[in-house]
Design a protein around this motif. Structure first.
Motif: not given
Length: 507
Positions: A479-484
């Motif tokens: 989530l932190k890396n905005r992969e979802v």
């Protein structure tokens, strides 16, 4: 009429009242102490389970006169109807206040002197330190307790053979796997594991405790409690409220850290664990640990296959308009903190191979509820299809309702009355409120009493904590890396796009 034939009532003598103890509550003026800890202690006292010689020392920065502090205790611990009772007066008299900033090293000389004088005056050797403080303060307070000589009862001038010092630490225990390990190293360098009580209040709830009774006493369920008969398990923790006054904490944490890492995974462990050899603390926690160690690691190469996240937009709850998350006080307008999360989890062992567990938690749902739904596999062949025109397979469901309306229901299909062959889903219900007299004990009452009596069965062990964070941390990084993508859902809605994300209506 209630069936009393096979009752095992647990006679009153088996409920051990506590020995005299000095209970030091760090952060006595905070919401947790005011709303949960003090009322729990008062109720234990009224039930005769808190020794009347116990002394409760509140530690906080706020300045109080004796009269002001007594009024604070009265308003926090007692309800309006009982505020002037003799029990309330006796309980208030058990309380004292130590004004100190527990984050400052030089304040601990005064804290130590206060506790020492109290213990000597009342001839008490046992200490329970309750950390009702922001999580960021845990490690520092533990260190200062040790540095000031408070981590062992030998700072007293009286003989204290066999005395104990215990510490209760609230969740969240860590922020990720690295911080949890760091906190464990610090705490375990000062206290032994049997002195540490990491509290998750969900484990004190009657319905959660009943999961083990339900599974391991009722012989009809254990033979089918496996991948041969169970299709999937859902664990849902829904809240209708927003973030209230917890903006600073919640925006940094999100719903996965706040709910799923602790409450949801603890419930999962009790649903999925093997029967322990006995009900002693380590036997139970050993089996829970095996569940965490068997969880298949999160698939970071295809995260959207097992993770969905959302954030509530403006909407309505109970017919009243409520703001979007990013319009709440002290929340950044660009915040992408998740207020909804759904995780598909697999447990790689013989009992649960191939059975998906769906962990869902959310704020601003239409209603507040916590429940476990065990969906059984359908019958292999629908012989009534020609009569009933059943368009899809039908399954039995076992629903364990944790809150509100605590109870268990088994959903089965039966024939509708009449000349036609029609099917109808009905529930076989057990409800605590109708089956038993009296109110259920609050979770904090049970857990505080257990900590005073040295029973750690319903508390989390260090290896459990780390195993849970080991699974959750890659999800947080995703989530932190905005992969979802964190999608929007209207407050007061079930978010159908999110709820059907895994091809199953998980809401």
């Amino acid at each position: 009429m209630k069936d009393k034939m096979n009752d095992c009532p647990g006679v009153a003598k088996d409920v051990k009242s506590s020995d005299p103890c000095v209970i030091a509550i760090f952060g006595i003026t905070g919401d947790l102490a005011r709303k949960k800890i003090l009322p729990a202690l008062y109720n234990l006292f009224k039930m005769g389970l808190l020794n009347p010689r116990t002394r409760i020392i509140g530690i906080g920065r706020r300045k109080y006169s004796n009269i002001e502090y007594n009024e604070y205790i009265k308003s926090s611990a007692t309800d309006a109807a009982g505020a002037e009772s003799q029990a309330a007066a006796d309980f208030i008299a058990m309380n004292d206040y130590c004004c100190a900033d527990f984050n400052l090293p030089y304040e601990y000389a005064g804290i130590k002197d206060f506790l020492k004088k109290t213990a000597v005056k009342y001839k008490i050797c046992d200490f329970l330190y309750y950390l009702s403080t922001p999580p960021a303060d845990f490690e520092r307070i533990i260190t200062l307790i040790h540095d000031s000589g408070l981590s062992k009862p030998d700072f007293l001038d009286i003989s204290c053979a066999g005395a104990f010092v215990r510490v209760v630490i609230e969740k969240p225990y860590g922020y990720d796997i690295d911080s949890a390990k760091s906190l464990n190293r610090k705490v375990l360098s000062i206290f032994s594991e049997d002195q540490i009580y990491r509290i998750d209040h969900y484990l004190g709830k009657e319905t959660v405790q009943n999961i083990m009774i339900f599974r391991f006493i009722n012989g009809i369920f254990e033979p089918i409690w496996n991948q041969n008969y169970i299709d999937n398990v859902q664990i849902r923790v829904f809240e209708s409220e927003g973030i209230g006054s917890r903006a600073n904490y919640f925006d940094r944490s999100g719903i996965i850290r706040d709910i799923i890492q602790n409450h949801s995974l603890q419930m999962l462990s009790m649903i999925a664990m093997e029967p322990p050899a006995s009900m002693d603390a380590d036997s139970v926690r050993n089996e829970k640990l095996k569940v965490f160690q068997s969880m298949r690691p999160f698939d970071g190469s295809n995260p959207s296959s097992s993770l969905a996240a959302g954030q509530y937009a403006a909407g309505e709850i109970g017919g009243a308009p409520v703001p979007a998350y990013t319009d709440e006080s002290n929340i950044d307008k660009n915040s992408e903190t998740e207020t909804f999360a759904a995780i598909k989890l697999l447990i790689d062992n013989w009992r649960w191979a191939g059975v998906p567990f769906y962990l869902t938690a959310a704020k601003r749902m239409p209603e507040r509820l916590t429940e476990v739904i065990v969906t059984f596999k359908p019958a292999p062949h629908l012989i009534f299809n020609n009569f009933c025109h059943v368009s899809e397979q039908v399954s039995n469901k076992l629903v364990i309702r944790v809150q509100p309306d605590e109870g268990i229901s088994l959903k089965i299909l039966c024939k509708k009355p009449g000349f036609e062959m029609g099917l109808h889903t009905v529930s076989m219900d057990f409800n605590y409120s109708s089956a038993f007299d009296g109110a259920l004990p609050e979770a904090y009452e049970r857990l505080i009493l257990d900590a005073l009596n040295g029973d750690a069965t319903l508390f989390m062990r260090s290896d459990e904590i780390e195993a849970a964070w080991d699974y959750i941390t890659p999800i947080l990084n995703c989530l932190k890396n905005r992969e979802v993508k964190v999608k929007k859902y209207a407050a007061g809605s079930l978010g159908p796009e999110l709820c059907g994300f895994f091809g199953l209506n998980i809401c």
